[in-house]
Design an enzyme around this catalytic site. Structure first.
Site, PDB file in Angstrom:
ATOM      1  N   GLU A   1      10.661   6.503 -37.172  1.00 40.30           N
ATOM      2  CA  GLU A   1      11.565   7.567 -37.577  1.00 40.30           C
ATOM      3  C   GLU A   1      13.041   7.138 -37.600  1.00 40.30           C
ATOM      4  OE1 GLU A   1      10.642  11.275 -35.579  1.00 40.30           O
ATOM      5  OE2 GLU A   1       8.572  11.232 -36.303  1.00 40.30           O
TER       6      GLU A   1
ATOM      7  N   GLU B   1       1.844   9.817 -37.729  1.00 49.49           N
ATOM      8  CA  GLU B   1       1.874  10.881 -36.720  1.00 49.49           C
ATOM      9  C   GLU B   1       1.700  12.203 -37.439  1.00 49.49           C
ATOM     10  OE1 GLU B   1       5.371  11.159 -34.263  1.00 49.49           O
ATOM     11  OE2 GLU B   1       5.421   8.994 -33.908  1.00 49.49           O
TER      12      GLU B   1
END
Lengths: 503, 503, 503, 503
Positions: free
Chosen positions: C158, C275
């Protein structure tokens, strides 16, 4: 000095671990049996397992009953499924031997062994065929056709001996074989059926078996016989002593079927030695000794050149043909005895299981292989005297020049089994031969059964390391050489370690 | 020749296995740690285990939060329960060391170790006391009062060192001790609290601790200190070398509290050496060696005469005070290193665990005991030179005349650990010091860690057997002698066994 | 009534079990973690596992030191090997995420999470590349090149969020990616590297990532992003509540990369959702509920149409991003919480693992499959209201006509998870929410976590059986139908059994 | 409404778990047997285990041989030690039954059972006494005198039946008893010997046994008999049906020895019911049913008032008196059948094992106890009709007012076994009665054997909770009530949980 070439001579056959023998199938329900088999599969990894008594009363398969005034047959697989499920969980497959005769299907009451296997022909060949079909269909349903097609199916055991087949009646065996083989093929044409599971010294039966197969056009997918080398027995209570023919005699027994069947209908079929050992007696102490491991070593090294499998009879002393054993060591066939105590011959197999696929060298006292990762593995064994006239040499030197490759040094690890090491039998004798050892004594025996291990470094010059071995009496030894990639850090100074001799 | 008397001199103390040390408590959540502890408990069987960090942030016990505008404290036992449950399943109990300081309760930010234990006094002694009470009440609720009353509770660690307690502030420690001891007794008057967990060479703190306890009427149920014998460190990357004082120096350190506290309020209290080892560094290769086992042998043999326990620091190399280890062998304190690879000192403890309760003889190089069933157990060890000036003798003879009793022969089993045997460290060096060994290398190390075993028979004359031992350099050896009850059947004739030398 | 066709519509994708998430890699050293993973692999069988922190200080890989006056780097794999060895023993492979930054290699001190992962770029891209190469070379040496080529390697996590990558600096990420990808390919050109592991709502980064890859000719073997559906958090101590977008929103998030990358250099690459979950918070009780299983059921049923994998974040509550959990149930992501207590969503996965390969029917509340042996498996789920405005319907009927084949009856086995059944969370609430349950309470929770099972027979008419299901609130249910081969013997008379109602 | 008093009426006897029966001892070598026994000991925890065949040929103990022209006897304990070692590892002790007769020691060839136990007197009472002494001396050597003194030694089995003792010859039995009892006491006077192990309806033998013991001054340490309640058998192939007398009949059979022996020499001795069950046949399907559990519940609840033990015949269907079972469920005695599939009666025992030591209430359909920690445990059972005339009531209500103490609420956990739940037999019937189920079917059966579990909260008023139970047909149910210590945090708001109904 044996100069081992860097180029392999070929692949090492693993016929030696294709199959192993077992006491009657019912014993597979026991815990000691399964615990021992688990150990065996971890250390050795056999593919198949063969034993008597698949259809004996103790397995409870053939179950006639009366209902509404007529007779019926139930085929029940309660125990057979427990056994085969256990085998498969342990990573081994059954080599099915069809026999002996359920009492209620038997034509007579002659039995063999303490556990009374009935050795007479069926009262009804039709019911026998039904039994064979029902059993195989059930196995196919449970385990799948692809799986069961890999399980050899052998018809009866040693029909050429009157102890195992009433009257050693060859015609009756041929009839049984024919009925059985067709019943097998009724279930699936690709199931593998074979025989005649002959005892040693009866190869003339092979000729007639081939002739019979041709004449009657009977399916035969493999040929089987047995091999033993023991002489006449001298009896003592619960035991016997025998001299042995040289191990080469076993190899000669292995070799005959291929020769003998040349030009017959059975030419080229797989040949399985479905039993072999030194002595055929389950009460000869030779089975417990280091002598035995050294005696059989050349058989394992060379046997695969002659047959498709040769099955050591048997993996465990959980075996009752001559009754319940009266002492932990009792001369049983087992690679291990009860309580998972391993014998020297167990280690012979475990050492073989560590050999690599590339065969580099092989001789009267050694076998040298290489693994894909470059490790070289040497199995060496001392000569033995099977006549009992001499104890055999107490020292036997072997020297090798081994092709290690580019490393500067090799790590050498040696595992030794001889009269003193890896030898629970000697420890047990030292303890006073306790018939049923206590927990603490069993712990000592388990430790004593562990091979002695040593390790060291060996210098490598021009890609070769010289390995000098001196074998003790009846020693078998496994040496593994690994090229060293040294990760010792540059700042390391051995001399700063307390207690180290200045280098 | 040491003539060992048949009458015991007394009972062998087992203070040596009362307690063992561990890396910080949080590590007990790990699998390698638990697997190693399981092995330890099987082979040795310690009673208690003590380590730092019970209340550190990694354990997540002290948890302040805000709710509806005010501050509250939650005490959470998620991990503490996992750890103590695991200990109890493994048959060991916690020796509770209260510390270090949760960051949010700390008055400063000084930390110790790679894992940053905060070593400053509490911001609020009230909240610290609440934390102690809450923790003990929870343990009592979960494990029962009778159980927790057997768990010693030690206040902090080495407050006399500025690394472990800000400023080594003695008054501040006394205050912490007082608050803590009263908090403990608030929960139950029979819980056992003690301290001051001093580092070596600081016994003067003991005098003042006794005086303080008397003056302030503070509960003290036991006294604790630490003992190490290493000299100054010579550093290398990821390691250090040190010379050692003789092992007798450890025994002298053990002895001082009982002497020093005579006549004080603390006279007669249990004395626990809550840490001891040779070097206090977790990166000194001496911990991995056979030298180390031989060096500590007399300490285990004699220590129990001087104190109620002495706790080896630490059982496993799963330990991170100076960071994550960079190689399998790295000089860690552990009796075993990662992956359950046992070191020579592990075997010293395992050998001690096989000694009997009756102390027959004890000397500079031996300890002789007897079991209730008549077995005699001899532990012998070679002398070592802790100065590093010499490698120590390469051969050390010891001879015993042992009282065996009425049997005609004794079964003798010897287990050997020295530079070559029972020594995974040497094997690892031979392999080229692989920092993170592969599966196959780990298998070799596990085998190499196994002591060498031999067995034989020894004749007994007039109730005595003569045992001649020659110890190799740095050897520790365990010999077990069992009177033989011979069950060899009368018909047995060894000479009929193939390959046996005529007797 | 849903008439399920006998002809399959296609194969059911198993993208749903391609990968699963985990708390930071270091936690894999723990026993509870490994015990839970063993359970997971037995019941579900994921292929890959992905978590943060592979290179964090807790793993001890990057180890600078000084020697002879200059600085060197040691790469140490003590823990990494323990973790990956454990994974492979458990039958799962690592999906490698490279990050975060070792403190001594970091350019800043910004950290994320309670466990302080450093999220700044490397001080030296050269040393970072060395670290990547050394790590992969080590893995290749240990596990073999063929094996490691199957392990995806993802660069960072991220980077589009400033919490995870200092300043969310896109240029800095591209530079890191480029250096890393080349380092990976230096080791072996067939290793699989990818990124950019975006958080939700940031697909514009994808466009620029594709453009960057093209412009700089950087290797990209797969594309990755994350997906969550939770709204703003309402905080309570140690927890948070959130509403959720509908589950279809997750599927929409899955779908975008393939669309968006059409025509770019990255077109057609595997897309991994590395995820996904409902809430992105590890302290939202929704994760513990039956609601959650029913909410995610359609995602598992349909997700495989859109991506190559979607990895549930995370398998276990052994997870410490917001600190050590303060209670057994605490809203963690886990499919199971500590002590191997399974949650409803665990069962959703376990139910999916029992579905067959042939996809027969799929709808808003059901999935119907068939196994090669003819068994039909139905997964059905109740509708949920993710807005929190209503509790959802308390009864939801579903009816099927299922193609069973020739048997006269089918054996039907139903496994139910809802608010009351297969729901340890409800039991725990009933117990009074014990923060750290005792052994006896844990036993109850393990039992309560077991789905309710019922079984019955269903008649088959013209090859079809009608199955009527009524789902309770938030129920997920698995129904397995097996054609019956009746072996009841002809003499069996149910009415003769004591206590049976006359039929 | 049953108002259960807060003050206990006494202690609940655990005579019900003092002993359990087993198929012949040789079967203890099997793995399925040991796996089942391990389960049993985990869930129930019997103290002793009793079975036939300790000295049968299959155990290989009595071993005559010839040596140097004369006859000798070897006593071999290879298997006996394997069996007893296994028992002790599993935490259970043997209740030794001496019998039947080794073939070579027997005076005749009459046998009983499929496995042919010889039921004739010894040819030589001297050799029999030697056999008894040798066996007990060996057990004492191996397990210690203190241990073996706790093992009851019973002489033969049901000598009053001609099937079990040739001619049901009472004089011959008395002689055997006398010789045996003296042989036992020769080994150690504190070993416990007893008999006469009578079958039901033969209490007149007891009178004469007492008279004989007095007249001959023969040691008797306990008295034993058997109890069964089945009527005449209606045969089907491989099975039989019978009606039963009411369970109270079993209690009456238990009661007679104490009454009958009043005033005799045997007055006050321990009385052991060394076998009991409903039907005495191992092929009556009643043993597999929920009916059976409900039928026996009052016997377990009340039996301990009447005797010192009553031993359920037998724990497992691994039992071969009428041959190898032909199907998984076959009406065997076992608490579980092969493959560790538990039957309803297993759960009756497991439920009893969860009862507390304080007896609070007991009635026709219930038993209420309390544990030291305050938990209340209720066992309730439905009435049954053993005549087979009616199916019994399909609903049976029971209501209790239970003394819970100070908590505001109780956690209630109910475990149910009835026709549908905890009932593998019903599932097996639903499956089509597969004679030898496959692995997947066995998994279903294991799940189906698990009792249904529910849990809820119950309000407490003035220290009491009202518990309303409605039992299904043949249900046995266990309810455990635990006072709740609520740890729900003050900020918890159930309504904020997604999907919850507003409270």
């Amino acid at each position: 000095m044996i100069r081992v070439p860097a180029e392999p001579a070929g692949r090492l056959s693993d016929a030696w671990r294709h199959c192993v023998g077992t006491g009657r199938i019912e014993l597979a329900l026991r815990r000691d049996y399964q615990d021992s088999l688990a150990l065996l599969q971890r250390d050795i990894g056999f593919r198949y397992i063969r034993g008597h008594g698949l259809l004996d009363d103790g397995m409870g398969v053939y179950r006639p009953y009366d209902h509404q005034g007529s007779r019926h047959i139930h085929h029940a697989f309660t125990y057979l499924d427990q056994v085969v499920d256990a085998y498969r969980e342990l990573g081994i497959r059954p080599f099915l031997e069809l026999g002996f005769m359920p009492a209620e299907l038997a034509s007579g009451d002659q039995t063999v062994f303490w556990w009374r296997g009935n050795v007479t022909p069926p009262r009804s060949h039709q019911e026998w065929a039904d039994l064979v079909r029902a059993t195989l269909r059930h196995l196919v349903d449970r385990h799948g056709l692809e799986e069961v097609r890999t399980w050899p199916i052998e018809v009866w055991n040693e029909p050429n001996l009157a102890d195992f087949w009433q009257g050693a009646d060859e015609q009756a065996y041929h009839r049984l074989y024919e009925v059985t083989a067709h019943a097998v093929k009724d279930v699936d044409a690709a199931l593998q059926v074979g025989g005649p599971a002959l005892s040693p010294m009866s190869d003339d039966w092979l000729d007639r078996f081939a002739e019979f197969a041709e004449r009657r056009d009977v399916p035969v997918d493999f040929v089987s016989k047995h091999a033993y080398t023991s002489g006449p027995a001298q009896h003592v209570p619960f035991g016997a002593h025998q001299t042995l023919a040289p191990a080469s005699d076993l190899l000669e027994q292995f070799a005959t079927p291929r020769d003998r069947l040349k030009g017959t209908r059975l030419d080229g079929l797989p040949v399985h030695i479905t039993e072999f050992n030194s002595s055929y007696r389950p009460d000869n102490p030779v089975h417990d000794t280091a002598f035995h491991a050294a005696y059989l070593a050349p058989v394992l090294a060379w046997g695969g050149d002659l047959v498709d499998s040769f099955s050591y009879w048997t993996f465990s002393d959980m075996f009752e043909e001559s009754g319940v054993p009266t002492a932990l060591f009792h001369g049983g066939f087992g690679l291990l005895t009860h309580r998972q105590v391993r014998k020297p011959t167990y280690h012979l197999y475990a050492f073989m299981a560590r050999m690599g696929p590339e065969l580099l060298a092989r001789g009267d006292d050694h076998l040298v292989t290489r693994h894909p990762d470059g490790r070289i593995t040497v199995l060496a064994w001392a000569p033995v005297d099977p006549t009992g006239e001499t104890p055999g040499p107490d020292r036997h030197p072997v020297r090798f020049s081994l092709p290690i490759g580019a490393a500067a040094e090799a790590f050498v690890r040696r595992s030794t089994v001889d009269e003193e090491h890896g030898n629970a039998y000697t420890a047990w004798r030292h303890m006073g031969s306790p018939r049923s050892p206590r927990r603490g004594q069993l712990d000592v025996l388990h430790e004593a059964a562990e091979p002695a291990r040593t390790h060291r470094r060996l210098p490598v010059h021009q890609g070769r390391a010289d390995l000098d071995l001196t074998l003790a009496r009846h020693e078998i030894t496994l040496v593994e050489l690994t090229p060293i990639a040294d990760e010792t850090p540059p700042w390391w100074d051995e001399d700063r370690l307390l207690g180290r001799e200045p280098s």
